[in-house]
Write a protein that holds these residues in place. Structure first.
Motif, short mmCIF file in Angstrom:
data_model
loop_
_atom_site.label_atom_id
_atom_site.label_comp_id
_atom_site.label_asym_id
_atom_site.label_seq_id
_atom_site.Cartn_x
_atom_site.Cartn_y
_atom_site.Cartn_z
N THR A 98 0.95 -1.21 -0.08
CA THR A 98 0.15 0.13 -0.01
C THR A 98 1.09 1.09 0.03
O THR A 98 2.01 1.30 0.02
CB THR A 98 -1.01 0.03 1.22
N ARG A 99 0.19 2.58 0.04
CA ARG A 99 0.93 3.60 0.13
C ARG A 99 0.61 4.42 1.32
O ARG A 99 -0.40 4.36 1.83
CB ARG A 99 0.70 4.67 -1.28
N GLY A 100 1.80 5.01 1.91
CA GLY A 100 1.70 5.88 3.16
C GLY A 100 1.35 7.29 2.64
O GLY A 100 1.22 7.75 1.56
N HIS A 101 0.96 8.18 3.80
CA HIS A 101 0.86 9.55 3.68
C HIS A 101 1.77 10.48 2.86
O HIS A 101 1.43 11.29 2.28
CB HIS A 101 0.53 10.20 5.00
N ASP A 102 3.23 9.89 3.02
CA ASP A 102 4.14 10.68 2.19
C ASP A 102 4.38 10.13 0.80
O ASP A 102 5.48 10.72 0.39
CB ASP A 102 5.53 10.93 3.31
N GLY A 103 3.55 9.23 0.45
CA GLY A 103 4.08 8.75 -0.72
C GLY A 103 4.59 7.51 -1.03
O GLY A 103 4.97 6.91 -1.81
N GLU A 104 5.41 7.13 0.25
CA GLU A 104 6.19 5.86 0.31
C GLU A 104 5.45 4.58 0.23
O GLU A 104 4.30 4.53 0.50
CB GLU A 104 7.00 6.02 1.79
N ALA A 105 6.05 3.79 -0.27
CA ALA A 105 5.41 2.43 -0.50
C ALA A 105 5.78 1.58 0.95
O ALA A 105 6.66 1.68 1.50
CB ALA A 105 5.92 1.46 -1.75
N LEU A 106 4.64 0.86 1.36
CA LEU A 106 4.54 0.04 2.49
C LEU A 106 4.36 -1.20 2.18
O LEU A 106 3.39 -1.59 1.67
CB LEU A 106 3.60 0.65 3.65
N LEU A 107 5.44 -2.38 2.24
CA LEU A 107 5.05 -3.58 1.83
C LEU A 107 5.39 -4.67 2.80
O LEU A 107 6.49 -4.67 3.77
CB LEU A 107 6.46 -3.80 0.87
N LEU A 108 4.50 -5.45 3.13
CA LEU A 108 4.57 -6.53 4.06
C LEU A 108 5.19 -7.80 3.58
O LEU A 108 4.67 -8.37 2.60
CB LEU A 108 3.11 -6.92 4.70
N GLY A 109 6.45 -8.04 4.20
CA GLY A 109 7.16 -9.14 3.36
C GLY A 109 6.93 -10.44 4.16
O GLY A 109 6.35 -10.52 5.30
N SER A 110 7.51 -11.52 3.46
CA SER A 110 7.30 -12.89 3.99
C SER A 110 8.08 -12.93 5.15
O SER A 110 7.82 -14.13 5.92
CB SER A 110 7.50 -13.85 2.97
N ASP A 111 9.14 -12.09 5.70
CA ASP A 111 9.85 -12.29 6.73
C ASP A 111 9.01 -11.79 8.16
O ASP A 111 9.41 -11.43 9.27
CB ASP A 111 11.10 -11.57 6.69
N GLY A 112 7.70 -11.18 7.84
CA GLY A 112 7.11 -10.66 8.91
C GLY A 112 7.13 -9.04 9.11
O GLY A 112 6.62 -8.44 9.86
N ARG A 113 7.92 -8.54 8.30
CA ARG A 113 8.33 -7.15 8.60
C ARG A 113 7.62 -6.14 7.65
O ARG A 113 7.33 -6.55 6.37
CB ARG A 113 9.78 -6.74 8.40
N VAL A 114 7.42 -4.94 7.91
CA VAL A 114 6.91 -4.03 7.04
C VAL A 114 7.95 -3.00 6.76
O VAL A 114 8.62 -2.51 7.44
CB VAL A 114 5.83 -2.96 7.58
N HIS A 115 8.18 -3.05 5.41
CA HIS A 115 9.31 -2.62 4.73
C HIS A 115 8.74 -1.16 4.16
O HIS A 115 7.95 -1.10 3.34
CB HIS A 115 10.04 -3.21 3.73
N VAL A 116 9.57 0.01 4.57
CA VAL A 116 9.30 1.20 3.84
C VAL A 116 10.01 1.68 2.48
O VAL A 116 11.29 1.24 2.68
CB VAL A 116 9.25 2.32 4.97
N ILE A 117 9.53 1.69 1.47
CA ILE A 117 10.28 1.81 0.31
C ILE A 117 10.04 3.14 -0.42
O ILE A 117 8.81 3.56 -0.80
CB ILE A 117 9.85 0.38 -0.50
N ASP A 118 11.26 3.56 -0.94
CA ASP A 118 11.26 4.97 -1.65
C ASP A 118 10.65 4.54 -2.92
O ASP A 118 11.23 3.76 -3.74
CB ASP A 118 12.52 5.52 -1.68
N PRO A 119 9.48 5.13 -3.45
CA PRO A 119 8.98 4.64 -4.69
C PRO A 119 9.90 5.19 -6.13
O PRO A 119 9.57 4.78 -7.04
CB PRO A 119 7.73 5.50 -4.89
N ALA A 120 10.72 6.20 -5.71
CA ALA A 120 11.66 6.71 -6.79
C ALA A 120 12.91 5.59 -7.13
O ALA A 120 13.13 5.36 -8.25
CB ALA A 120 12.05 7.98 -6.36
#
Length: 398
Positions: free
Chosen positions: A305-327
């Protein structure tokens, strides 16, 4: 040479009052849903965040702050959830059509937009758009009218389809309609018509077209088996995948950003549903690049999904939520959420999912029947609760 595509019946669009059905919801054979843990009369204040969680046989509505179960509404064995865009309702897709779930009351209402094969729901430009895969008809509501529902559905505009297929439609601010093109044998591209039904642009360069998202400046992106199409300012541009097979099926957008994050599958023979790469589309530069995730981090379409600042939020199979720069695709932070998990055997099967509402990120743990709430900015754990069912899809409203 592009082959000609059939003319859409945009000019034949009609204003109709959508018929409602009073449904007596029940669990499927051999299924018994859990009793609600809170009565509706004891529900928390209706102005807070709410979460809906689908399970085999029904839908739970949770208080978004405490994660208390406010309602347990029986339904069918497999249902899908989509927010209506009005901070009050969600649509529950059933065999009858699109059934309205009121998360504020909360209750699964008897109001149904009939559809032989209820498909995608799109929210954009003050419109909520429903697509029926069995007819390719597009039903358009004013989102504000849905928010004011009181016992009956508001009037809607129905735009007749051309040939039935698994598709999607988007209505833009100027009234133009972008809709997918296909038939029973194949899905091939998109077509854009103005408010009067006249063709603006068309492309058949998108095999297996699927998914959509609208980015900044009303740039609409749809996925293809070999890349993506971008529609912007009256022009359709094809962006090719770097691999011979590079399927894109879902777009994760922020309407304040020209950058779109898309899922990406590079192996048509891969087993399971876990993916290890992302496609990043810049709708201004008209570029597409593919990035690898860190080792041990995989995801499904339900986990981005996307966060408020446009960042991508990805739930990994490792059980962690990873914050990803969409650029760049760079992982800028990672937060503990749930235990590691494995790919579902089928895409419909229960597996972890996430949703954002306001400042809170909600993550489900299907194997352990739990849900956690994290601060969307810091990853701090706000709340956690056991669920009386195995969660499947999830949506949240602020």
């Amino acid at each position: 040479m592009k082959r000609p595509l059939p003319q859409a019946a945009g000019a034949a669009a009609a204003i109709v009052t959508i018929a409602t059905m009073a449904l007596t919801a029940c669990a499927g054979p051999g299924t018994s849903g859990p009793a609600p843990t809170a009565s509706r009369s004891s529900a928390a204040a209706a102005d807070g965040p709410r979460v809906a969680v689908a399970y085999a046989g029904g839908v739970l509505v949770l208080d978004g702050r405490t994660l208390e179960v406010l309602a347990d509404e029986p339904s069918e064995q497999f249902v899908r959830l989509n927010t209506a865009g009005d901070d009050r309702h969600a649509f529950v897709t059933t065999s009858q059509g699109f059934q309205l779930l009121d998360l504020r009351t909360p209750e699964l209402t008897g109001l149904v937009v009939k559809a032989a094969a209820a498909g995608h729901v799109v929210r954009h430009a003050g419109k909520t758009v429903l697509y029926d895969d069995a007819t390719s008809d597009t039903t358009v509501f004013e989102t504000a009218d849905l928010a004011a529902v009181d016992g009956a559905l508001p009037e809607a505009r129905v735009i007749p389809g051309v040939e039935a297929h698994h598709g999607v439609s988007v209505v833009l601010t100027d009234g133009s309609l972008l809709t997918t093109v296909g038939d029973e044998s194949a899905r091939t591209g998109i077509r854009v018509t103005d408010a009067a039904g006249a063709e603006i642009a068309v492309s058949d360069e998108c095999p297996s077209v699927h998914g959509e998202g609208t980015a900044k400046g009303e740039a609409v992106v749809v996925g293809c088996e070999d890349g993506a199409l971008v529609y912007r300012d009256g022009t359709i541009t094809k962006l090719d995948s770097p691999d011979a097979y590079g399927r894109i099926g879902n777009a994760y957008v922020s309407e304040e950003s020209p950058l779109v994050v898309m899922d990406y599958k590079d192996d048509p023979d891969a087993e399971g549903y876990l993916l290890h790469r992302l496609a990043l589309v810049d709708t201004e530069a008209l570029t597409l690049k593919v990035v690898d995730l860190p080792d041990g981090v995989e995801y499904t379409w339900r986990g981005v999904t996307r966060g408020h600042d446009g960042e991508a939020l990805l739930l990994g199979s490792d059980g962690r939520v990873h914050v990803i720069d969409p650029a760049t695709g760079e992982v800028t932070a990672s937060h503990e959420a749930i235990d590691p998990w494995q790919s579902p055997a089928e895409w419909q099967d229960e597996h972890p999912a996430l949703a954002v509402a306001g400042e809170v990120l909600y993550v489900t743990d299907a194997e352990r029947r739990r849900i956690v709430a994290l601060d969307v900015h810091t990853g701090e754990r706000i709340a956690e609760a056991a669920l009386p069912v195995t969660p499947n899809e999830i949506v949240a409203i602020d």
